[in-house]
Scaffold this active site. Structure first.
Site, PDB file in Angstrom:
ATOM      1  N   ARG A  53       0.616  -1.315  -0.001  1.00 13.61           N
ATOM      2  CA  ARG A  53       0.002  -0.083  -0.104  1.00 13.61           C
ATOM      3  C   ARG A  53       0.709   1.352  -0.014  1.00 13.61           C
ATOM      4  O   ARG A  53       0.661   1.927  -0.820  1.00 13.61           O
ATOM      5  CB  ARG A  53      -0.995   0.213   1.114  1.00 13.61           C
ATOM      6  CG  ARG A  53      -2.372  -0.588   0.896  1.00 13.61           C
ATOM      7  CD  ARG A  53      -2.819  -1.077   2.451  1.00 13.61           C
ATOM      8  NE  ARG A  53      -1.798  -2.117   2.704  1.00 13.61           N
ATOM      9  CZ  ARG A  53      -2.216  -3.507   2.313  1.00 13.61           C
ATOM     10  NH1 ARG A  53      -2.873  -3.644   1.573  1.00 13.61           N
ATOM     11  NH2 ARG A  53      -1.038  -4.245   2.777  1.00 13.61           N
ATOM     12  N   THR A  54       1.715   1.193   0.895  1.00 10.96           N
ATOM     13  CA  THR A  54       2.533   2.689   1.095  1.00 10.96           C
ATOM     14  C   THR A  54       3.096   3.173  -0.118  1.00 10.96           C
ATOM     15  O   THR A  54       2.997   4.074  -0.759  1.00 10.96           O
ATOM     16  CB  THR A  54       3.365   2.537   2.134  1.00 10.96           C
ATOM     17  OG1 THR A  54       2.654   2.145   3.665  1.00 10.96           O
ATOM     18  CG2 THR A  54       4.185   3.974   2.555  1.00 10.96           C
ATOM     19  N   LYS A  83      26.565  -3.066  -1.430  1.00  6.19           N
ATOM     20  CA  LYS A  83      28.038  -2.648  -1.833  1.00  6.19           C
ATOM     21  C   LYS A  83      28.578  -2.149  -0.507  1.00  6.19           C
ATOM     22  O   LYS A  83      29.829  -1.838  -0.773  1.00  6.19           O
ATOM     23  CB  LYS A  83      28.061  -2.228  -3.125  1.00  6.19           C
ATOM     24  CG  LYS A  83      27.628  -2.879  -4.144  1.00  6.19           C
ATOM     25  CD  LYS A  83      27.637  -1.895  -5.542  1.00  6.19           C
ATOM     26  CE  LYS A  83      26.910  -2.501  -6.751  1.00  6.19           C
ATOM     27  NZ  LYS A  83      26.937  -1.648  -7.923  1.00  6.19           N
ATOM     28  N   ARG A 104      11.311   3.821   3.156  1.00  8.09           N
ATOM     29  CA  ARG A 104      11.082   2.976   4.243  1.00  8.09           C
ATOM     30  C   ARG A 104      12.348   2.005   4.633  1.00  8.09           C
ATOM     31  O   ARG A 104      13.036   1.820   3.694  1.00  8.09           O
ATOM     32  CB  ARG A 104      10.212   2.061   3.852  1.00  8.09           C
ATOM     33  CG  ARG A 104       9.662   0.975   4.738  1.00  8.09           C
ATOM     34  CD  ARG A 104       8.520   0.075   4.566  1.00  8.09           C
ATOM     35  NE  ARG A 104       7.256   0.757   4.894  1.00  8.09           N
ATOM     36  CZ  ARG A 104       5.872   0.439   4.824  1.00  8.09           C
ATOM     37  NH1 ARG A 104       5.840  -1.046   4.586  1.00  8.09           N
ATOM     38  NH2 ARG A 104       4.955   0.934   5.058  1.00  8.09           N
ATOM     39  N   HIS A 132       5.307   6.078  11.483  1.00  6.06           N
ATOM     40  CA  HIS A 132       4.776   6.064   9.976  1.00  6.06           C
ATOM     41  C   HIS A 132       3.796   7.172   9.992  1.00  6.06           C
ATOM     42  O   HIS A 132       2.832   6.812   9.972  1.00  6.06           O
ATOM     43  CB  HIS A 132       4.136   4.626  10.093  1.00  6.06           C
ATOM     44  CG  HIS A 132       3.827   4.252   8.561  1.00  6.06           C
ATOM     45  ND1 HIS A 132       3.841   5.160   7.612  1.00  6.06           N
ATOM     46  CD2 HIS A 132       3.515   3.091   8.149  1.00  6.06           C
ATOM     47  CE1 HIS A 132       3.597   4.532   6.140  1.00  6.06           C
ATOM     48  NE2 HIS A 132       3.244   3.199   6.764  1.00  6.06           N
TER      49      HIS A 132
END
Ligand code: NCD
Length: 304
Positions: A53-54, A83, A104, A132
Site C-alpha cells: 500500500r504505502t 555494496k 522505508r 509511520h
C-alpha cells in the site's frame, strides 16, 4: 530551499492549521483530480522493507497528478547498500535525481539520517517500530471523514502495541487533541512501551489497559487493530502464543455503536476475519483508498 520540509515523525504533521489545510485539499482532490498538479516533478521511492500500500499509493498519487516516479522496491538487496554505500551518500545522490524521496527502512532513525544529508524533502514511509507519519495522516483524515471530527472520541487500540509504528504515530497525533478515552488492548508481551504511555498521559490522554476487547467494543467510537508484527517480534514461541490474541469477530463488531468504525492499516493476517468486511463499520478499505488522496495533498504541499 529554506522552506524545505521533511516528514519524519508526527511532530512534522501535528500543526492543526496545516493538518486541516491538507485535509481540505484531500477533499477537493477526492472530488476532482488535478492531473497537472505535479507535472514536471519526479519522486523517488526507496524501500528497504516490504510494502504494498504505502509504496504503490505514493506512486499512484504522484502519477495521477502528472508527476513521475523512480523506484527501488527491494533496496535491501537491489540497491548499492549491498555494496556498502552509506545512507549519507545515497541521500546526496538521490537528491540530485529526484525532487522528493519517500523511504522505508527497518532501522528506527535511518530515514532521519538520510534526511540529514538530503537536499530535497524526505518522507518517512516507516522506520522500524518507530514511526509511520503519513499513515497517521491518512488515519486521522479517515477518522475525521467518518466521524465528522478527530476530537472527543473514545478509541480502542488492539493488538501489537509494542511494535506497531502506525499505532505509535496515530496515538501521538490523537493525543494532541482532546479525547474522551483510549483503551489499550494487547497481550502482556506486546504492550505499549512505558515511555510512550508516560508521554501520552502527560498530554492528558486518559489511558486504560485491558485484555478484554469484547468488553470495550460497545463503549468505543473507533477500534484500531493491527497484526502482530512477526518480523519485529523475532521470537517464534511468543508469536505462536500471541498470534491469535484479540480476534475481532463479527459478533464483537456488532456490539459496537452503529456510528463506530473498525480501522486497520493493512495488511491484516487473522486479527479481523473476512466476514467483518461487509459490516458498514469495517472501514479499512476506505482507509486504504484515502491514503492515495492524502498523499497527493501532502506531496503537492511539499513540492509547491
Ligand atoms: C503497516 C506498516 O508497514 O507499518 N502497513 C502500512 O503501511 N499500511 C502495518 C503493518 O505492516 O502491519
Amino acid at each position: 530551499m529554506s522552506s524545505m520540509k521533511h516528514i519524519m515523525t508526527t511532530e512534522d504533521i501535528a500543526d492543526t492549521k496545516w493538518l486541516n489545510a491538507i485535509f481540505d485539499h484531500t477533499d477537493k482532490l477526492k472530488t476532482k483530480l488535478d492531473p497537472l498538479l505535479l507535472k514536471g516533478k519526479l519522486v523517488a521511492t526507496l524501500f528497504y522493507e516490504p510494502s504494498t500500500r504505502t509504496r504503490l499509493s505514493f506512486e499512484s498519487a504522484v502519477q495521477r497528478l502528472g508527476g513521475e516516479v523512480i523506484s527501488v522496491e527491494n533496496a535491501a538487496i537491489s540497491s548499492s547498500a549491498t555494496k556498502g554505500e552509506t545512507l549519507a551518500d545515497t541521500a546526496r545522490v538521490m537528491s540530485a535525481y529526484a525532487d522528493a524521496i519517500v523511504m522505508r527502512h527497518p532501522e528506527p532513525g535511518s530515514v532521519a539520517e538520510l534526511a540529514y544529508y538530503a537536499t530535497v524533502p524526505v518522507i518517512n514511509a516507516g522506520d522500524g517500530a518507530h514511526e509511520h507519519p503519513t499513515q497517521a495522516l491518512l488515519d486521522m483524515y479517515t477518522i475525521k471523514n467518518e466521524m465528522g471530527s478527530y476530537d472527543n472520541l473514545t478509541f480502542a487500540f488492539v493488538g501489537d502495541l509494542k511494535h506497531s509504528r502506525t499505532i505509535h504515530s496515530l496515538l501521538d497525533l490523537i493525543s494532541r487533541h482532546p479525547q474522551k478515552k483510549v483503551y489499550l488492548v494487547s497481550p502482556e508481551e506486546l504492550q505499549l512501551p512505558e515511555a510512550t504511555k508516560t508521554l501520552l498521559k502527560k498530554r492528558g490522554l486518559a489511558l486504560e489497559e485491558t485484555s478484554d476487547v469484547a468488553a470495550v467494543a460497545p463503549l468505543v467510537d473507533v477500534i484500531y487493530s493491527n497484526r502482530v508484527q512477526k518480523e519485529r517480534l523475532n521470537n517464534d514461541a511468543v508469536y505462536e502464543k500471541v498470534k491469535s490474541s484479540f480476534i475481532l469477530t463479527l459478533e464483537i463488531v456488532k456490539t459496537m455503536p452503529e456510528h463506530g468504525i473498525v480501522m486497520n492499516p493493512l495488511p491484516r493476517v487473522n486479527e479481523i476475519p473476512p466476514e467483518v468486511d461487509d459490516d458498514p463499520r469495517a472501514c479499512y478499505f476506505r482507509q486504504a483508498k484515502n491514503g492515495v488522496y492524502v498523499r497527493m495533498a501532502l506531496l503537492a504541499d511539499l513540492l509547491k
